[in-house]
Design a protein around this motif. Structure first.
Motif, PDB file in Angstrom:
ATOM      1  N   ALA A  87      40.268  41.991  53.653  1.00  0.00           N
ATOM      2  CA  ALA A  87      41.634  42.521  53.697  1.00  0.00           C
ATOM      3  C   ALA A  87      42.277  42.237  55.048  1.00  0.00           C
ATOM      4  O   ALA A  87      43.467  41.884  55.121  1.00  0.00           O
ATOM      5  N   SER A 329      43.638  48.984  52.838  1.00  0.00           N
ATOM      6  CA  SER A 329      44.646  47.930  52.692  1.00  0.00           C
ATOM      7  C   SER A 329      46.057  48.466  52.917  1.00  0.00           C
ATOM      8  O   SER A 329      46.910  47.775  53.484  1.00  0.00           O
ATOM      9  N   ALA A 366      48.704  46.593  48.741  1.00  0.00           N
ATOM     10  CA  ALA A 366      47.387  47.190  48.992  1.00  0.00           C
ATOM     11  C   ALA A 366      46.540  47.152  47.722  1.00  0.00           C
ATOM     12  O   ALA A 366      45.347  46.815  47.756  1.00  0.00           O
ATOM     13  N   THR A 369      45.544  43.568  46.988  1.00  0.00           N
ATOM     14  CA  THR A 369      44.517  43.125  47.941  1.00  0.00           C
ATOM     15  C   THR A 369      43.156  43.676  47.562  1.00  0.00           C
ATOM     16  O   THR A 369      42.145  42.966  47.582  1.00  0.00           O
ATOM     17  N   LYS A 370      43.125  44.971  47.204  1.00  0.00           N
ATOM     18  CA  LYS A 370      41.837  45.562  46.824  1.00  0.00           C
ATOM     19  C   LYS A 370      41.326  44.970  45.519  1.00  0.00           C
ATOM     20  O   LYS A 370      40.144  44.625  45.399  1.00  0.00           O
ATOM     21  N   GLU A 374      39.458  42.308  48.032  1.00  0.00           N
ATOM     22  CA  GLU A 374      38.373  43.156  48.535  1.00  0.00           C
ATOM     23  C   GLU A 374      37.234  43.295  47.529  1.00  0.00           C
ATOM     24  O   GLU A 374      36.069  43.034  47.853  1.00  0.00           O
TER      25      GLU A 374
END
Length: 736
Positions: A87, A329, A366, A369-370, A374
């Motif tokens: 991240a 994130s 966020a 991204t996760k 991630e």
């Protein structure tokens, strides 16, 4: 004290989510420190120290664990890397691209250095060394300021991991000679005492440094260590008193209320990580304790309600837990999105709607991204990951058979995780190379404007002498002017903020019998370019006694421009005045005014005349230079090179004269009372009747927020010489 359990606490996931949401909301709308970062650090310490403690105990209880395996840091470092780096690398790459697209080139090098500092986890030290405020967001802030807390966390993880593994190895070896060392209670005591000792030292240091240099203290790793260690101490020694559920609920509710509100009634920038940080840190500890498992009741008929308190169940509900899952994130994304938005819109504040849009975009990024970076890299690259049924609930909450669905997702991750990792590594390396090449380009910028054609680049002569100004591009360029330093800076004869020494530079005509001493801070220093030329031309020596941010003053508690106490300045100023009196120059040149704080105009501080009188009583003439206007507009201070590089003009990047200067030099009245003091005002060489433009006579006036460029000072040489000659006739070849 009860032994800590390895059971996952989903309520603490929820608390983490609320803490990071507080950070984002306070940054976007209120320009205050919320205390959420302190909650985050405390939780990190609780989880990490608890994990290391369990590892140390397991190393003694399980004979098959060898000494090498017990002290091998690589497995845990690899897990940390998989959890933190994907991240972070994604956000840093996004910041790199958005910097090139949105921000002017004058900011690229500084942000490039911060990209490196953030990637290598020393951003907090970079900000401390550069005295960066961490308060309200504005378009001038760095999009990477917030990474300071990630750097502190990373440094804590690394230092604690290495210390813990070394201690584990020592215990393993020692237990062979002294069996009681292998007992869990003994290990817990050793770890607890070590954690407590370091935490107490850190807390003392943080408290003591508040009155020394709070700006540095805010980012200092040693000052911050006590916060995660407080959480770690609770992981080692969790209180085991049996407390009724309703009392735990009340305690947790009060603690959460303090966390939610402390951003309003505590000035975090001025108070953290000192004693006031005990409010968010202590509240976090209370919530952790309130939701922890209670000691089993004694007796066959003992009945105590051991279920978690209501607040813990609320924090463990789906939405807080989901927010906690994306908290890392979310923290990484919200600040750069805010700063880039403010820069794009050319404003220093986000409206309610704009702030809501920034927060919405941050949450969406966020989650993406996760979900797509991630999780694949954390799970897909870890083939020996723990079984699905042992994962935290929020990582396996799916419809149907959780084991089958989670296994299917993991297989998908295994398919593209290597490709994703390869792409991310390639982009990261390419970005790092690009940052390095740009830094080398900026470092190679050489500003040499000594031979500018005065007909094309009259500079201050356009205002002072009415010289015509042809239509040519200004010099130096906005990118070059930020490197347009006076000779004293490049020669290394100016003391920096932490340097207590008095450095004396020699300029002008070193063999001349008469001497002018240039003394004070950077606003005195910038005149050396003109004084050096005048000294060489009219045969007088110029000696320099300079220190960053330190005008000559008798102020008891000097402060930097940002309000940080600067006690080194008081001591240096006292010693340098004594030194100058002992050296007995013919005259001293120094600044005599400052901008008025919170109001238009300028003023001569009452702490300046006592210094002037030390010189004049010793028979030394004093030239009091009126300070130059500090560029500012309706939205605050102006960084002239950045303003111009961003499309601004000489006028739009300039300053109203009436806002910057009083009609009459504030030192003029004092000059009438002290005949050896001469007030010297060059404002007409910087401003016309109404404005102080950013470009005058085809030369950029300022090299940064408020220092004149050396090139522009050179164009002021004749104007300074005429005024200096009226006060000191011997500076004009002894011809009055």
């Amino acid at each position: 004290m009860a032994r800590t359990t390895s059971a996952h606490r989903t309520d603490l996931d929820g608390l983490r989510g609320i803490a990071i949401a507080l950070v984002a909301v306070f940054h976007v709308w209120f320009g205050r420190v919320s205390g959420g970062v302190d909650v985050f650090l405390t939780l990190s310490g609780y989880f990490f120290v608890g994990s290391l403690l369990r590892h140390a105990i397991d190393a003694q209880q399980q004979p098959h664990i060898t000494l090498g395996a017990a002290v091998n840091p690589w497995p845990r470092l690899a897990r940390l890397g998989r959890r933190l780096l994907p991240a972070l690398a994604t956000v840093l790459l996004a910041v790199l691209v958005l910097t090139i697209v949105i921000l002017p080139q004058t900011r690229w090098n500084a942000i490039g250095q911060e990209l490196t500092a953030s990637a290598l986890y020393y951003q907090n030290w970079y900000l401390a060394l550069n005295s960066q405020d961490y308060l309200a967001a504005s378009s001038a802030n760095s999009p990477l300021q917030h990474i300071w807390s990630m750097s502190v966390q990373g440094q804590f993880f690394l230092a604690t991991l290495l210390a813990a593994l070394a201690g584990t190895g020592a215990i393993v070896v020692g237990a062979r000679l002294f069996a009681p060392l292998a007992r869990p209670a003994t290990i817990r005591t050793i770890v607890g005492v070590a954690v407590l000792t370091v935490a107490v030292v850190s807390f003392w240091w943080a408290t003591m440094r508040m009155d020394v240099n709070q700006q540095w203290n805010y980012f200092d790793t040693l000052s911050r260590l006590w916060e995660p260690l407080a959480g770690g101490l609770l992981a080692v020694w969790m209180p085991t008193w049996r407390v009724s559920r309703w009392l735990r609920t009340v305690a947790a509710a009060i603690a959460l209320t303090l966390i939610l509100t402390c951003g309003w009634w505590i000035d975090g920038v001025a108070s953290y990580p000192g004693p006031w940080a005990l409010v968010p840190v202590g509240s976090t500890l209370v919530i952790i304790w309130a939701g922890a498992a209670q000691r089993p009741p004694r007796g066959r008929h003992a009945r105590v309600d051991d279920s978690p308190p209501l607040l813990s169940r609320a924090l463990a509900s789906p939405w807080p837990v989901w927010l906690g899952a994306i908290a890392y994130s979310l923290y990484l994304w919200h600040w750069p999105l805010l700063i880039f938005y403010l820069s794009w819109r050319g404003t220093d504040h986000a409206s309610i709607l704009a702030g809501a849009a920034v927060l919405t975009a941050s949450v969406m990024l966020a989650w993406l991204t996760k979900r797509y970076i991630e999780d694949p890299l954390r799970e897909g690259l870890l083939r020996n990951e723990r079984p699905v049924h042992e994962r935290p609930v929020h990582e396996r909450r799916v419809h149907g058979d959780p084991s089958r669905r989670a296994t299917s997702a993991r297989r998908r991750h295994l398919g593209y995780a290597p490709v994703l990792a390869t792409v991310l590594v390639i982009l990261t390396v390419a970005g790092g190379v690009g940052v390095r090449l740009w830094s080398q380009h900026v470092a190679a910028v050489h500003v040499d404007t000594a031979d500018l054609d005065p007909r094309l680049y009259p500079g201050a002569r356009a205002l002072l002498d009415g010289v015509p100004v042809p239509a040519v591009e200004p010099q130096p360029s906005p990118l070059e002017v930020i490197e347009d330093f006076p000779a004293t800076s490049t020669d290394g004869v100016m003391s920096d903020f932490e340097d207590p020494r008095i450095h004396v530079g020699v300029y002008g005509d070193p063999t001349a019998p008469r001497t002018i001493a240039l003394a004070g801070g950077s606003h005195a220093e910038m005149w050396i370019t003109a004084l050096d030329l005048l000294g060489s031309r009219h045969h007088f020596k110029v000696t320099t006694y300079l220190k960053m941010g330190c005008p000559l003053s008798t102020e008891r508690t000097p402060r930097l421009q940002n309000g940080v106490p600067y006690p080194q300045c008081r001591d240096w100023s006292r010693r340098v005045v004594d030194r100058i009196v002992a050296d007995r120059p013919d005259a001293v040149v120094t600044t005599s005014t400052r901008p008025r704080v919170g109001a238009p105009g300028d003023v001569m501080p009452s702490t300046y005349p006592p210094v002037f009188e030390r010189f004049t009583d010793a028979g030394i003439e004093v030239i009091g230079l009126r300070d130059t206007p500090w560029p500012h507009g309706p939205d605050g201070a102006i960084d002239t090179p950045t303003c111009l590089a961003d499309g601004g003009t000489a006028d739009t990047c300039g300053t109203d004269r009436a806002e910057a200067l009083d009609r009459i030099d504030p030192a003029a009245g004092y000059a009438q009372r002290n005949r050896r003091f001469h007030a010297l005002d060059l404002s007409d060489g910087l401003c016309d009747a109404n404005r102080c433009p950013a470009i005058v006579g085809n030369i950029i006036v300022y090299k940064d927020w408020h220092h004149l460029s050396a090139t522009y000072v050179r164009s002021l040489t004749d104007g300074l010489g005429r005024r200096l000659g009226r006060a000191l006739p011997w500076t004009t070849d002894h011809d009055p």
